[in-house]
Design a protein around this motif. Structure first.
Motif, short mmCIF file in Angstrom:
data_model
loop_
_atom_site.label_atom_id
_atom_site.label_comp_id
_atom_site.label_asym_id
_atom_site.label_seq_id
_atom_site.Cartn_x
_atom_site.Cartn_y
_atom_site.Cartn_z
N SER A 46 0.80 -1.26 -0.05
CA SER A 46 -0.07 -0.04 -0.16
C SER A 46 0.97 1.22 0.06
O SER A 46 2.06 1.17 0.24
CB SER A 46 -1.01 -0.04 1.14
N GLY A 47 0.18 2.26 -0.45
CA GLY A 47 0.95 3.32 -0.51
C GLY A 47 0.47 4.56 -1.65
O GLY A 47 -0.02 5.37 -1.45
N SER A 48 0.21 3.70 -2.75
CA SER A 48 -0.67 4.42 -3.62
C SER A 48 -2.10 4.38 -3.15
O SER A 48 -2.74 3.20 -2.76
CB SER A 48 -0.64 3.93 -5.08
N GLN A 61 -6.86 1.82 -2.19
CA GLN A 61 -7.08 0.42 -2.53
C GLN A 61 -7.29 -0.48 -1.41
O GLN A 61 -8.02 -1.64 -1.59
CB GLN A 61 -5.84 0.00 -3.23
N SER A 119 -10.97 -2.07 -0.97
CA SER A 119 -11.29 -3.24 -1.89
C SER A 119 -10.55 -4.46 -1.38
O SER A 119 -11.15 -5.56 -1.69
CB SER A 119 -10.66 -2.62 -3.25
N VAL A 120 -9.30 -4.41 -1.16
CA VAL A 120 -8.58 -5.44 -0.83
C VAL A 120 -9.23 -6.27 0.47
O VAL A 120 -9.58 -7.49 0.26
CB VAL A 120 -7.20 -5.09 -0.48
N GLN A 145 -11.83 5.43 -5.75
CA GLN A 145 -12.05 3.86 -5.59
C GLN A 145 -12.59 3.44 -4.18
O GLN A 145 -13.48 2.63 -4.07
CB GLN A 145 -10.66 3.37 -5.69
N ALA A 169 -15.68 0.79 -3.19
CA ALA A 169 -15.78 -0.29 -2.27
C ALA A 169 -16.84 -0.09 -1.26
O ALA A 169 -17.35 -0.91 -0.67
CB ALA A 169 -14.43 -0.48 -1.60
N ASN A 221 -12.11 -1.17 -7.97
CA ASN A 221 -12.61 -2.11 -7.04
C ASN A 221 -12.51 -3.48 -7.41
O ASN A 221 -12.11 -4.47 -6.48
CB ASN A 221 -14.12 -1.75 -6.53
N SER A 252 -8.60 -4.57 -6.97
CA SER A 252 -8.14 -4.66 -5.87
C SER A 252 -8.88 -5.58 -4.87
O SER A 252 -8.34 -6.51 -4.25
CB SER A 252 -8.15 -3.41 -5.03
N MET A 253 -10.01 -5.97 -4.97
CA MET A 253 -10.96 -7.03 -4.43
C MET A 253 -10.44 -8.42 -4.89
O MET A 253 -10.14 -9.25 -3.96
CB MET A 253 -12.23 -6.88 -4.76
N GLY A 263 -7.34 -9.16 -2.85
CA GLY A 263 -7.84 -9.60 -1.61
C GLY A 263 -8.11 -11.11 -1.62
O GLY A 263 -7.72 -11.90 -0.64
N ASP A 283 -2.64 1.36 -11.93
CA ASP A 283 -2.14 1.32 -10.60
C ASP A 283 -2.71 0.28 -9.72
O ASP A 283 -1.86 -0.14 -8.75
CB ASP A 283 -2.46 2.75 -10.11
N GLN A 294 0.22 -2.31 -8.08
CA GLN A 294 0.49 -2.08 -6.55
C GLN A 294 -0.15 -3.39 -6.00
O GLN A 294 0.63 -4.10 -5.13
CB GLN A 294 -0.05 -0.92 -5.94
#
Lengths: 282, 310
Positions: free
Chosen positions: A119-121, A124, A127-128, A158, A162, B57, B60-61, B64, B87, B91
């Motif tokens: 992470s950093g940007s 996100q 969502s993760v 974003q 989410a 989303n 990135s999901m 996860g 991006d 990442q």
């Protein structure tokens, strides 16, 4: 093992020392947000997460999982991970140095135990967290997913994708905390891109919203307990955590100036004098 | 010859994966029908995630889900699978080394009438630049289905690119292996390395060249990264000149990768059949391939130019 309030206070003070020493050591990094989130991450890692630091697995099955979305507050994150046993405290001395596992922003790339995503940007992490939460539901794993975001970070679109997804799909095993310190790099969030009333925004998306005083150890403990009880009720949970950027070091509080700069030698001494060593420096 | 769309190869492959691997999950950003993911959705509703029109989303999901041990297959158009979410891929998937399969339909000019907003011609370049990313562009239904099955067994991020139009089905089943070039036609005067829909055009070109007494070898490079260096260098050493053919910008595509390889180990004449620094436009797939220099006659002309430079 549940730590007493006095023990937690020792960890909080030590972590604040770690943060300013790490950032001073390489003359770079983000002390402000890190200091403001010290109580939260200390309580989370010492008393709340049901996890197994000695045997870290990427999957985290049958464990609570924490995702740091605002990766720039890596100093407090690394200190919390080290103090709960994910890696030796001595490794904090390598922060941001060549060949370190403690990169400027957290990453899985160097294999640092405890970190599950880079992470950093910004924008996100929620969502993760939704992905991990959905996997836990598929696996009938009843543990929880915690995620921390900054309030400035909520300017990323974003996040709201989410937020919408989580409520529509009843992701009720997520506890998302927003660090409401009101500051970002260029100034106060209210001036840069203000949110009037964050609570109503999350509630409009059908989230369960509670507030917390993030620099009150007692309130952090009480609220995190309450949040866990609220899980499993068809709604995602949002904790709006009021904090003071730079908390614990008087000259770093009260503005956005210490978001991302390092103290000099004199400032380091002043900061350490306000946070005496408790359980020992790294 | 039977014609089928490559996206159906993906949909059928994903459905088969669903039957045999319960860790496989599907995510789609409001294009389930277009991506042919309906069969998977209907059969495995708990393992299918409708993401709405929210690609960031979704990506990135998926990261996860992969973190927690699932094997996510994301589905949307190639444009929204890459540039829109670069991006997030960089990442949360590539740098974080997540086992996510980014499955992208409607790539290139053959998307047709929707026009340049949707006709991405830069996606191979975007994806191959990411460290650790595997990039695959199958050429027909059978190969797309086989690739879909194969990437589930590959640990690590993958970009799988396919398309919209019905296209000849000419590869045998079970001939696909990630990273292994596929010899489709032997020849001695020139080697044509082709990927995606342009493999068919290259085979047709080779047939026409044969009638003129020119022996063209056709090699299908379905995996652009990692490149099958040995197969490419061996073939080029034999014929001493090369044509590359792809439905992508010249910059950043298969031809670019092959030129890098040859310039380092065996500099030889290369002619590139690809889009030359231009956006597409509305039209039928056939019209567009012809207008932008990706037709059968363009491959033939490139082969002759390459031979003349030996």
């Amino acid at each position: 093992m549940t730590r007493s309030t006095s023990e937690l206070n020792e960890y909080v003070a030590q972590t604040r020392r770690d943060i300013v020493r790490m950032v001073h050591g390489v003359q770079s990094g983000h002390p402000g947000g890190s200091l403001g989130c010290t109580e939260f991450l200390t309580v989370l890692y010492q008393n709340v997460l049901r996890h197994n630091p000695a045997k870290f697995t990427m999957e985290g099955q049958n464990e609570d999982v924490f995702i740091l979305s605002n990766g720039h507050i890596s100093p407090v994150y690394y200190s919390a991970l080290a103090h709960s046993g994910y890696f030796p405290k001595s490794e904090l001395a390598t922060f941001r140095k060549l060949n370190t596992r403690l990169q400027g922003h957290p990453t899985t790339h160097e294999g640092l135990p405890g970190v599950r995503i880079a992470s950093g940007s910004l924008g996100q992490g929620l969502s993760v967290a939704c992905g991990i939460a959905q996997a836990k539901k598929l696996n009938k794993d009843e543990k929880l997913v915690y995620v921390l975001m900054g309030d400035g970070e909520l300017q990323e679109g974003q996040i709201w994708e989410a937020v919408m997804y989580a409520s529509h799909n009843k992701i009720d095993n997520i506890i998302a905390t927003v660090d409401v310190n009101g500051r970002q790099i260029d100034g106060d969030t209210k001036d840069i891109m203000g949110f009037t009333d964050l609570r109503s925004k999350f509630e409009a998306f059908n989230w369960n919203v509670i507030t917390m005083e993030g620099n009150s150890l007692d309130d952090v403990q009480d609220t995190l307990s309450k949040a866990a009880v609220l899980s499993g009720n068809d709604k995602p949970i949002c904790i709006l955590m009021n904090t003071e950027m730079g908390n614990g070091v008087d000259f770093m509080m009260g503005s956005h100036e210490w978001h991302g700069i390092a103290p000099n030698d004199e400032q380091l001494e002043a900061a350490l004098a306000q946070n005496p060593s408790t359980i020992g420096d790294y | 010859m039977e014609k089928k769309d490559t996206r159906s190869g993906f949909g059928d492959g994903l459905y088969e994966l669903g039957l045999k691997n319960e860790n496989v999950v599907g995510l789609c950003a409001d294009l389930t029908g277009s991506l042919k993911m309906n069969k998977f959705e209907n059969e495995f509703p708990k393992r299918f995630f409708q993401m709405g029109i929210a690609e960031a989303n979704m990506i990135s999901m998926a990261a996860g889900l992969a973190t927690a041990g699932k094997i996510p297959f994301t589905g949307t158009f190639a444009n929204f699978s890459t540039g829109r979410v670069y991006d997030q891929i960089r990442q949360s998937i590539a740098y974080s080394d997540k086992n996510v399969k980014i499955c992208a339909s409607h790539a290139g000019l053959t998307l047709g009438e929707d026009g340049a907003t949707h006709q991405i011609l830069e996606d191979i370049g975007l994806m191959k630049m990411l460290p650790g990313m595997t990039v695959i562009n199958p050429c027909d239904y059978n190969q797309t289905k086989a690739a879909t099955l194969a990437i589930a067994d590959h640990q690590g991020p993958v970009y799988l690119r396919f398309g919209r139009p019905k296209w000849p089905v000419f590869t045998e089943e079970n001939t696909f292996e990630i990273g292994k070039a596929l010899h489709l036609r032997q020849g001695s005067d020139v080697t044509i390395f082709a990927t995606g829909h342009l493999v068919w055009n290259s085979l047709e070109a080779a047939k026409a060249l044969a009638e003129e007494g020119i022996s063209a070898e056709v090699i299908n490079i379905h995996t652009i990264k990692p490149l099958d260096n040995k197969a490419i260098l061996d073939a080029a050493a034999k014929t001493q000149c090369v044509v590359t053919a792809e439905e992508h910008q010249m910059n950043g595509g298969l031809g670019d990768s092959i030129c890098q390889l040859l310039s380092r180990y065996n500099p030889l004449p290369v002619e590139m059949v690809a889009v030359d620094d231009s956006f597409g436009e509305s039209g039928t797939p056939e019209e567009l391939l012809e207008k932008y220099g990706l037709g059968i006659k363009d491959v033939i002309a490139a082969a002759k130019r390459a031979i003349s430079r030996k």
